[in-house]
Design an enzyme around this catalytic site. Sequence first.
Site, mmCIF file in Angstrom:
data_model
loop_
_atom_site.group_PDB
_atom_site.id
_atom_site.type_symbol
_atom_site.label_atom_id
_atom_site.label_comp_id
_atom_site.label_asym_id
_atom_site.label_seq_id
_atom_site.Cartn_x
_atom_site.Cartn_y
_atom_site.Cartn_z
ATOM 1 N NE ARG A 192 -1.768 1.882 3.701
ATOM 2 C CZ ARG A 192 -1.759 1.304 5.068
ATOM 3 N NH1 ARG A 192 -2.283 0.617 5.330
ATOM 4 N NH2 ARG A 192 -1.104 2.102 5.773
ATOM 5 C CG HIS A 213 -6.167 2.795 6.550
ATOM 6 N ND1 HIS A 213 -6.439 1.599 5.958
ATOM 7 C CD2 HIS A 213 -7.236 3.279 7.353
ATOM 8 C CE1 HIS A 213 -7.616 1.222 6.428
ATOM 9 N NE2 HIS A 213 -8.137 2.207 7.175
ATOM 10 C CE1 TYR A 245 1.503 2.680 8.433
ATOM 11 C CE2 TYR A 245 0.634 4.232 9.672
ATOM 12 C CZ TYR A 245 0.438 3.543 8.663
ATOM 13 O OH TYR A 245 -0.377 3.949 7.638
#
Length: 413
Positions: free
Chosen positions: A274, A278, A287
Amino acid sequence: MTGDELCIPIFKRLRQDGTLYPVEESQVQGEPSQDASPIERDTALRIYRTMLFTRVLDERMLAAQRQGRLSFYMQCTGEEATVIGSAAALQDDDMIMAQYREQGALAWRGFSCDEFMNQMFGNERDYGKGRQMPIHYGSRDLHYMTISSPLATQIPQATGYAYGQKLAGKGQCTITIFGEGAASEGDFHAALNMASVHRVPCIFLCRNNGYAISTPSCEQFAADGIAPRAFGYHMQSIRVDGNDVIAVYEATLAARKIAVETHQPVLIEAMTYRLAAHSSSDDPSGYRSKKEEAIWRDKDPILRMRNWLEAQGWWSEEEEKATGDQLRREVLESMKRAEKLAPPALDTLISDVYDTPTPLLTQQLEDVKQHIRKYPHAYPKGAASMGFTSQELEDSRKVYQERHQRVDGGQTS
């Protein structure tokens, strides 16, 4: 036997430089293949244009969200090969039950730019009548089930729908697409078990894109990913390079053949990444590192497909630029049209469920209207559908502000 002894290889067909692996060596390094093209020219170009459209749509809609023109958005960026390659391998009347990042599959089926915009801006032409947040697309005509917000709910629904297709006997199947995070939900296991027991024509396609929001895949499961789980349910499975559109296309073709001809479900695990956040509400810098993202940008599925097309003599630098410019114009002009359309009528808020709305629903709608009449400036779309003019909204805003200024100054209103 432990899980460590069960390790599934990755099916690959296309290198990043646009050359093909030999079919017999598709899982390992080998010399470029001299095989005939695995995808016909027209299909390949249509796939590529859909990938480009999806990337442009993502870029422009994220920008629109940052400008405050759109409340929310989720990108497909980095996963175009998985989503569009699988959709291209299906028949048009096969059902697609997606999660929320599969706008490319809907674009492949022919969902127009205006239809995307009408849903995201929730205007009077939105098929959902503005009741859902952006990206909850759906189309009965295109056999694309409307997106549900709760995670993984579409997976058991797909099993049930595929069972109905089996009973109908028309040679159709269902594909359900989800992330590896959704594969941790109970719905995933219930769906695979029921699909296997009842032998339904369903393809379970897991986009293993590395993260479930901020949780890396290494913290989601201890075994070798998602694909081996199929064996526990007596299903066939394949792991495929999700950034390799040809491999995804061929894997889905094979899965569909098994599903339709033998009424057996198949699990596909597409290994991808990805590249985007998100959602528009997420910040991945908290992160994961820029270095990690850069490694995967070098594996961009669109660039890989473009390299192959150019090697075939089917695409050029000039066509790339012209198509990109045309798609950006199309998206921007469509967005402007959608923004100008009126919102759905407020009365439609309680329609489509009952022939005659219940007394409670009718009372609740009247309560909403009374609230909007009191504070119309706070609900401009709802107020507009009730006939409030722009001047009346502005007057309401001024009255509200003056009232609060008196309260803040120690006076009561």
